[in-house]
Write a protein that holds these residues in place. Structure first.
Motif, mmCIF file in Angstrom:
data_model
loop_
_atom_site.group_PDB
_atom_site.id
_atom_site.type_symbol
_atom_site.label_atom_id
_atom_site.label_comp_id
_atom_site.label_asym_id
_atom_site.label_seq_id
_atom_site.Cartn_x
_atom_site.Cartn_y
_atom_site.Cartn_z
ATOM 1 N N GLN A 195 81.186 15.120 94.834
ATOM 2 C CA GLN A 195 81.001 15.608 96.086
ATOM 3 C C GLN A 195 82.202 15.262 96.660
ATOM 4 O OE1 GLN A 195 78.541 16.832 97.816
ATOM 5 N NE2 GLN A 195 79.706 17.179 99.620
ATOM 6 N N ALA A 196 83.085 14.082 96.521
ATOM 7 C CA ALA A 196 84.375 13.858 97.236
ATOM 8 C C ALA A 196 85.280 14.605 96.482
ATOM 9 C CB ALA A 196 84.723 12.464 96.866
ATOM 10 N N MET A 197 85.257 15.055 95.382
ATOM 11 C CA MET A 197 86.306 15.933 94.841
ATOM 12 C C MET A 197 86.329 17.506 95.109
ATOM 13 S SD MET A 197 88.381 13.774 93.052
ATOM 14 C CE MET A 197 89.322 14.972 91.818
ATOM 15 N N ILE A 240 77.182 6.920 91.712
ATOM 16 C CA ILE A 240 78.566 6.814 92.097
ATOM 17 C C ILE A 240 78.982 8.321 91.374
ATOM 18 C CG2 ILE A 240 80.560 5.590 91.035
ATOM 19 C CD1 ILE A 240 78.896 3.169 91.275
ATOM 20 N N ALA A 241 78.585 8.661 90.248
ATOM 21 C CA ALA A 241 79.075 10.088 89.699
ATOM 22 C C ALA A 241 78.967 11.347 90.465
ATOM 23 C CB ALA A 241 78.862 10.282 88.263
ATOM 24 N N PHE A 242 77.770 11.287 91.114
ATOM 25 C CA PHE A 242 77.678 12.140 91.960
ATOM 26 C C PHE A 242 78.300 12.247 93.380
ATOM 27 C CE2 PHE A 242 73.371 13.289 89.521
ATOM 28 C CZ PHE A 242 73.677 14.529 89.385
ATOM 29 N N GLY A 243 78.665 11.043 93.750
ATOM 30 C CA GLY A 243 79.571 10.740 94.826
ATOM 31 C C GLY A 243 80.996 11.211 94.575
#
Length: 113
Positions: free
Chosen positions: A79-81, A73-76
């Motif tokens: 990536q989204a930011m 979730i943190a890596f997602g």
């Protein structure tokens, strides 16, 4: 960049070494259980040891599953930011996800344990 002619043999060696260590630990644990069954006459003691091992394995699987989920979730989010560089915010997000995952494991362990 790492040269593939060097990296592949090193990674292969590390994988084989970890595999050998894992197999040896399985053999030692199995031997220990066999000795315990031979020496110990108490069926209740053997059952309690097996139940404790089962619980420990389940909690380990729960811990690594929750931690992997929180890190994903943190890596997602990273990536989204659109963050492409390592900075204190990225490190804080990853450490925060790990800490939150650890707290979640603690709470789930208390609830279901």
């Amino acid at each position: 960049m790492v040269d593939k002619d060097i990296a592949v043999p090193v990674v292969l060696f590390l994988c084989v070494t970890v595999g050998i260590v894992y197999i040896v630990s399985l053999l030692v644990n199995t031997r220990q259980r066999i000795k315990m069954l031979q020496v110990c006459g108490s069926k209740e003691l053997v059952e309690s040891v097996i139940q404790a091992d089962t619980y420990r394995y389940q909690m380990s699987a729960l811990r690594w599953g929750v931690l992997a989920l929180m890190e994903a979730i943190a890596f997602g989010i990273i990536q989204a930011m659109g963050w492409t560089e390592i900075n204190p915010g990225v490190v804080a997000l990853l450490l925060g996800a790990f800490g939150l995952g650890s707290l979640l494991v603690f709470l789930l362990g208390r609830r279901f344990g």
